[in-house]
Write a protein that holds these residues in place. Structure first.
Motif, PDB file in Angstrom:
ATOM      1  N   TRP A 253       0.840  -1.197   0.000  1.00 31.28           N
ATOM      2  CA  TRP A 253       0.000   0.000   0.000  1.00 31.28           C
ATOM      3  C   TRP A 253       0.876   1.248   0.000  1.00 31.28           C
ATOM      4  O   TRP A 253       1.896   1.315   0.692  1.00 31.28           O
ATOM      5  N   SER A 254       0.429   2.220  -0.754  1.00 31.75           N
ATOM      6  CA  SER A 254       1.181   3.473  -0.780  1.00 31.75           C
ATOM      7  C   SER A 254       0.936   4.250   0.512  1.00 31.75           C
ATOM      8  O   SER A 254      -0.003   3.982   1.260  1.00 31.75           O
ATOM      9  N   LEU A 255       1.802   5.212   0.756  1.00 32.22           N
ATOM     10  CA  LEU A 255       1.669   6.065   1.935  1.00 32.22           C
ATOM     11  C   LEU A 255       0.299   6.737   1.942  1.00 32.22           C
ATOM     12  O   LEU A 255      -0.344   6.874   2.991  1.00 32.22           O
ATOM     13  N   HIS A 256      -0.148   7.162   0.746  1.00 27.66           N
ATOM     14  CA  HIS A 256      -1.436   7.841   0.658  1.00 27.66           C
ATOM     15  C   HIS A 256      -2.568   6.946   1.167  1.00 27.66           C
ATOM     16  O   HIS A 256      -3.452   7.390   1.897  1.00 27.66           O
ATOM     17  N   ALA A 357       6.917  16.682  13.589  1.00 25.93           N
ATOM     18  CA  ALA A 357       8.313  16.781  13.153  1.00 25.93           C
ATOM     19  C   ALA A 357       8.988  17.976  13.818  1.00 25.93           C
ATOM     20  O   ALA A 357      10.136  17.902  14.270  1.00 25.93           O
ATOM     21  N   GLU A 358       8.258  19.101  13.903  1.00 28.09           N
ATOM     22  CA  GLU A 358       8.785  20.301  14.532  1.00 28.09           C
ATOM     23  C   GLU A 358       9.083  20.030  16.010  1.00 28.09           C
ATOM     24  O   GLU A 358      10.139  20.389  16.525  1.00 28.09           O
ATOM     25  N   ALA A 359       8.144  19.361  16.671  1.00 32.39           N
ATOM     26  CA  ALA A 359       8.309  19.086  18.105  1.00 32.39           C
ATOM     27  C   ALA A 359       9.473  18.144  18.370  1.00 32.39           C
ATOM     28  O   ALA A 359      10.140  18.238  19.394  1.00 32.39           O
ATOM     29  N   ARG A 360       9.698  17.228  17.445  1.00 34.09           N
ATOM     30  CA  ARG A 360      10.785  16.269  17.639  1.00 34.09           C
ATOM     31  C   ARG A 360      12.111  16.771  17.095  1.00 34.09           C
ATOM     32  O   ARG A 360      13.125  16.083  17.174  1.00 34.09           O
ATOM     33  N   GLY A 361      12.077  17.951  16.467  1.00 38.00           N
ATOM     34  CA  GLY A 361      13.309  18.490  15.899  1.00 38.00           C
ATOM     35  C   GLY A 361      13.817  17.693  14.718  1.00 38.00           C
ATOM     36  O   GLY A 361      15.002  17.700  14.411  1.00 38.00           O
ATOM     37  N   ARG A 362      12.907  17.010  14.024  1.00 43.40           N
ATOM     38  CA  ARG A 362      13.294  16.262  12.830  1.00 43.40           C
ATOM     39  C   ARG A 362      13.346  17.185  11.625  1.00 43.40           C
ATOM     40  O   ARG A 362      12.591  18.143  11.539  1.00 43.40           O
ATOM     41  N   ARG A 363      14.181  16.828  10.680  1.00 45.39           N
ATOM     42  CA  ARG A 363      14.294  17.642   9.482  1.00 45.39           C
ATOM     43  C   ARG A 363      13.077  17.466   8.568  1.00 45.39           C
ATOM     44  O   ARG A 363      12.649  18.394   7.906  1.00 45.39           O
ATOM     45  N   SER A 364      12.527  16.232   8.512  1.00 49.28           N
ATOM     46  CA  SER A 364      11.419  15.950   7.585  1.00 49.28           C
ATOM     47  C   SER A 364      10.209  15.389   8.324  1.00 49.28           C
ATOM     48  O   SER A 364      10.333  14.820   9.402  1.00 49.28           O
ATOM     49  N   MET A 365       9.037  15.562   7.712  1.00 48.57           N
ATOM     50  CA  MET A 365       7.849  14.874   8.187  1.00 48.57           C
ATOM     51  C   MET A 365       7.985  13.391   7.857  1.00 48.57           C
ATOM     52  O   MET A 365       8.493  13.026   6.796  1.00 48.57           O
ATOM     53  N   GLU A 366       7.520  12.567   8.772  1.00 52.19           N
ATOM     54  CA  GLU A 366       7.638  11.133   8.544  1.00 52.19           C
ATOM     55  C   GLU A 366       6.357  10.421   8.930  1.00 52.19           C
ATOM     56  O   GLU A 366       5.674  10.828   9.870  1.00 52.19           O
ATOM     57  N   ALA A 367       6.021   9.363   8.194  1.00 51.12           N
ATOM     58  CA  ALA A 367       4.866   8.539   8.529  1.00 51.12           C
ATOM     59  C   ALA A 367       5.036   7.184   7.882  1.00 51.12           C
ATOM     60  O   ALA A 367       5.478   7.086   6.734  1.00 51.12           O
ATOM     61  N   PHE A 368       4.741   6.124   8.610  1.00 46.80           N
ATOM     62  CA  PHE A 368       4.828   4.763   8.103  1.00 46.80           C
ATOM     63  C   PHE A 368       6.184   4.494   7.457  1.00 46.80           C
ATOM     64  O   PHE A 368       6.268   3.924   6.365  1.00 46.80           O
TER      65      PHE A 368
ATOM     66  N   PRO B 469      13.081   6.507   2.796  1.00 44.40           N
ATOM     67  CA  PRO B 469      12.659   6.725   1.403  1.00 44.40           C
ATOM     68  C   PRO B 469      11.543   7.757   1.352  1.00 44.40           C
ATOM     69  O   PRO B 469      10.704   7.823   2.236  1.00 44.40           O
ATOM     70  N   GLU B 470      11.555   8.568   0.307  1.00 48.50           N
ATOM     71  CA  GLU B 470      10.573   9.641   0.193  1.00 48.50           C
ATOM     72  C   GLU B 470       9.304   9.149  -0.489  1.00 48.50           C
ATOM     73  O   GLU B 470       9.357   8.358  -1.421  1.00 48.50           O
ATOM     74  N   GLU B 471       8.142   9.602   0.017  1.00 47.25           N
ATOM     75  CA  GLU B 471       6.881   9.297  -0.659  1.00 47.25           C
ATOM     76  C   GLU B 471       5.910  10.440  -0.418  1.00 47.25           C
ATOM     77  O   GLU B 471       5.945  11.077   0.628  1.00 47.25           O
ATOM     78  N   ARG B 472       5.063  10.710  -1.392  1.00 49.19           N
ATOM     79  CA  ARG B 472       4.280  11.919  -1.416  1.00 49.19           C
ATOM     80  C   ARG B 472       2.792  11.588  -1.411  1.00 49.19           C
ATOM     81  O   ARG B 472       2.265  11.085  -2.381  1.00 49.19           O
ATOM     82  N   PRO B 473       2.092  11.843  -0.301  1.00 49.63           N
ATOM     83  CA  PRO B 473       0.652  11.596  -0.321  1.00 49.63           C
ATOM     84  C   PRO B 473      -0.067  12.699  -1.088  1.00 49.63           C
ATOM     85  O   PRO B 473       0.500  13.750  -1.352  1.00 49.63           O
ATOM     86  N   ILE B 474      -1.323  12.443  -1.449  1.00 52.94           N
ATOM     87  CA  ILE B 474      -2.144  13.445  -2.138  1.00 52.94           C
ATOM     88  C   ILE B 474      -2.860  14.272  -1.082  1.00 52.94           C
ATOM     89  O   ILE B 474      -3.430  13.719  -0.147  1.00 52.94           O
ATOM     90  N   VAL B 475      -2.802  15.562  -1.194  1.00 53.40           N
ATOM     91  CA  VAL B 475      -3.553  16.398  -0.260  1.00 53.40           C
ATOM     92  C   VAL B 475      -4.541  17.254  -1.020  1.00 53.40           C
ATOM     93  O   VAL B 475      -4.425  17.440  -2.224  1.00 53.40           O
ATOM     94  N   GLY B 476      -5.537  17.794  -0.301  1.00 53.59           N
ATOM     95  CA  GLY B 476      -6.487  18.758  -0.876  1.00 53.59           C
ATOM     96  C   GLY B 476      -7.570  18.119  -1.718  1.00 53.59           C
ATOM     97  O   GLY B 476      -7.507  16.984  -2.097  1.00 53.59           O
TER      98      GLY B 476
END
Ligand SMILES: [K+]
Ligand SMILES: [K+]
Lengths: 476, 476
Positions: A253-256, A357-368, B469-476
């Motif tokens: 499954w994709s992140l989306h 991400a801001e609260a954890r001081g991470r450079r990028s947003m991350e999920a799954f 790895p980078e992945e881009r969800p759809i928003v909006g």
């Protein structure tokens, strides 16, 4: 009609199509808005005719306009009694409008955004809806693993239509026997089953009968089937396409897909629990019934609030606290490229992931286990800001025009903008005409809003040849 | 007291101070919250004593707590009549609390955030408040041109205090003659002038007399002086420092100064115009008076809504549309590192600049010929999301507890969170105790919120040694 055309005919059609292509790829957002506005006008004209109404008299233009927009935007707000006002022809127009609005326009808009972002002609090969996200294609490169090639626009539309009709057929099969049990004749029951199914899956929320959901208000079967239809309908095409291929392999499954499903489930549970607590003991709603019924009604409302729009209880009698919770659920809405409205669950997810991400001081947003590029945040902020601004402005204007309580006005405005269709009773046949027109325009803005906005944004990507000096203001 | 201490005393003080330094730099956010909570408790205890109340009886703990928090957070909401409830000692406590809350804590919090972000000891050299922005110092390098060196913490505090006291003295000079004209004796008039000035410049909004602003309700002089005091107070220390050095050279103004001033002015104008239109003809407010008075009252409310909190009209009688406009102005608030609350005008500016950059397809946010680094957006989103979440949750809970109209509850909750102090009448002495406590905690969260949050965030910067790895969800 004619399989054989004269060459001059064909050349005229061909030239018209080429012209359309040029316009569509030059001004894609305007094209999408025009197509969509045209659809609304066509359905308004159809609904205005004497043949569409049950009593054979022409429907007033403001009501026909409101109802046409509500139908094509799959909103479900009404200023006429949908069950009694229309003739069979009128009802057919409503059902076709909902299907066209729910499927066709969304697909078209997605495709337009994608087409233009890549500067391809409409008839060229395109990627599937799971890739119709302008925020992805802006970077140009799409990873092969995430892309699902579907071929032509026609192919995509066909796939969308087939999957929608299959889902709706399944809902009919589940609902038909239950409606027969009410003692209705088989044909009426079939009509009602089809009507309920279409309205559930497209997240429209119109009801076929005067009594609406009342006969089924204590029936878990009917209510849960509707909830299921609405929930699946609100996930969006990109999710179906992935699930149809990889249903049993969640790793694919994709992140989306993961974000959409997980946030949808979390909102469903949180909303249901909130309603359960807030309405506890409220004799005007379900708060004094037995616990099973309380559960059913609380979670039914939670699932309907995020765009379904079926109502089994009089929402004007709920506590104001529950109305505010509903406002928030409606504002978030469903999945991207679905028939649901709102800012979309992934947009909410991105905003929260940015804060985490801001609260954890991470450079990028991350999920799954995936990193989310930070430019997605900017699109999420744009969509949210656009939505909040429209809702706030329209609410201020309608408060001033009508003098109605804020809890009612805010509710119905968000319901219109997020194409939910729930109402506290503020939206009714006696509403002032200017207010009806403003609400209709709000539905239109909400429906075309984020998708077209995104398309418009993707089209205007520009390269800057100079770099300005950097400076950092203080925020917060 | 004693200039000469024994060496053991000095070593104890030294050790305590070192311990404090270690704690403050290890857990800065917790330290700031503890210091601030301690201040609230101290002022609660002071206000609870029989000596603080005019009738010599102890104030109930819930009311003393509410009022102490309202004072230290410079909010201005009241559950007792501030003009009659307190003894002269009580009034002195209130004025000191407002000054301490408005100046000291904010400076301390800024310094803490800065200190920790740089891993410096509290007693080491620090940059000025215009650089106390944790989002800037996170990147380590500060451009020399933007940095204003002030030396020790004491130096910064002294500068802050001196500029605040100078501004307040100027206000006293402008208000004193006008109050004398009311026929009050010179000492009473002086007390009232000092009280008004402190409450205006710290954006607190408490009033010294039972009749409040009523005697001055049609007097442009008194009202405009208050507006001026509130407006300058809401700009924030970083703005003063730059303006004091470069007042006549706008080219030298930093981006922060330009953004703060321009957005503040825009909101002031937009709010005033909105009130003028929305209250037109409303006989319950100012809507039927002569045009000059309408202008005065509309723009007075607009300037007070963004944190000042003085009210000259009964806000419960305004149209609901005006209340919603006020909700939005209050939510935005004033300038960063000012005594104003809310998400801050620069935060709003960043959100809009992000949307504009997205719409134009630009790579970076831009304003006044400067490029704004995109990580600022993430902080702005965090602050806004935190604020909206708190306001929404507290409103739901208070709606459920009190059953009051949504327009009133939402208004007073935002007023508390953004430390504005305007009230529709929802906040009053008869409010349920749990509701009072919740509102007080909301003021506290709103006041420490964004600054401490920012400090906490800046402290937890971490380096990641792997890339997902980078992945881009759809928003909006
Ligand atoms: K709907
Ligand atoms: K205030």
């Amino acid at each position: 009609m004619a399989d054989q055309q004269t060459s001059s005919d064909r050349s005229f059609v061909g030239r018209a199509r080429d012209g359309l292509d040029v316009f569509a790829s030059s001004y894609p957002a305007r094209f999408a808005i025009l197509v969509f506005a045209g659809l609304n006008v066509v359905f308004m004209l159809l609904l205005m005719t004497p043949w569409a109404s049950a009593d054979g008299r022409a429907t007033p233009i403001v009501d026909a306009f409101f109802q046409a927009v509500s139908v094509v935007c799959v909103t479900g707000l009404t200023v006429v009694d949908m069950a009694t006002h229309w003739s069979p022809l009128g009802n057919a127009v409503v059902m076709v409008g909902v299907e066209v609005g729910g499927i066709g326009v969304l697909t078209l808009a997605s495709l337009l955004g994608m087409t233009v972002a890549r500067r391809l002609g409409l008839r060229q090969r395109l990627l599937a809806a799971s890739d119709s996200n302008p925020s992805r294609v802006r970077k140009g490169v799409v990873k092969e693993g995430q892309a699902i090639r579907l071929g032509e626009v026609g192919g995509l539309l066909r796939t969308v239509a087939i999957s929608v009709l299959s889902f709706e057929a399944a809902l009919v099969v589940l609902l038909y026997p239950r409606i027969l049990l009410e003692g209705k004749d088989p044909l009426t029951a079939l009509y009602e089953a089809v009507y309920w199914s279409i309205m559930a899956f497209t997240n429209s929320g119109f009801v076929p009968t005067v009594e609406g959901l009342e006969p089924y208000a204590t029936d878990p079967w009917f209510m849960i089937v509707l909830m299921l239809g609405v929930f699946i309908g609100s996930l969006g095409f990109p999710v179906y396409f992935v699930l149809l291929r990889h249903l049993s392999r969640p790793r694919q499954w994709s992140l989306h897909v993961k974000l959409t499903i997980s946030v949808s489930v979390m909102l469903f549970l949180a909303g249901g629990l909130a309603y359960l607590v807030l309405e506890w003991g409220n004799g005007d709603s379900w708060g004094t019934r037995d616990f099973g019924q309380q559960l059913l009604h609380a979670f039914f409302l939670s699932s309907m609030a995020r765009s379904g729009g079926f109502a089994v209880d009089d929402l004007g009698l709920l506590h104001n606290s529950s109305l505010l919770v509903t406002d928030m659920l409606m504002f978030v809405g469903g999945g991207s490229a679905s028939t649901a409205g709102g800012i979309k669950v992934t947009t909410l997810a991105i905003l929260f992931l940015a804060a985490v991400a801001e609260a954890r001081g991470r450079r990028s947003m991350e999920a799954f286990g995936r990193r989310i590029p930070s430019d997605v945040l900017r699109l999420a902020v744009s969509v949210t800001l656009w939505s909040a601004t429209i809702v706030a402005l329209v609410t201020v204007v309608l408060l001033e025009i009508t003098g109605a309580p804020m809890s009612f006005v805010l509710f119905d405005v968000i319901s219109a903008f997020a194409t939910v269709g729930l109402s506290t009773g503020f939206t009714h046949s006696g509403l002032e005409d200017p207010a009806k027109v403003i609400l209709a325009l709000t539905m239109f803005a909400g429906r075309i809003g984020s998708v077209t906005l995104a398309a418009a944004l993707a089209a205007s990507q520009r390269t800057q040849l100079f770099t300005r000096p950097e400076e950092r203001p203080i925020v917060g």
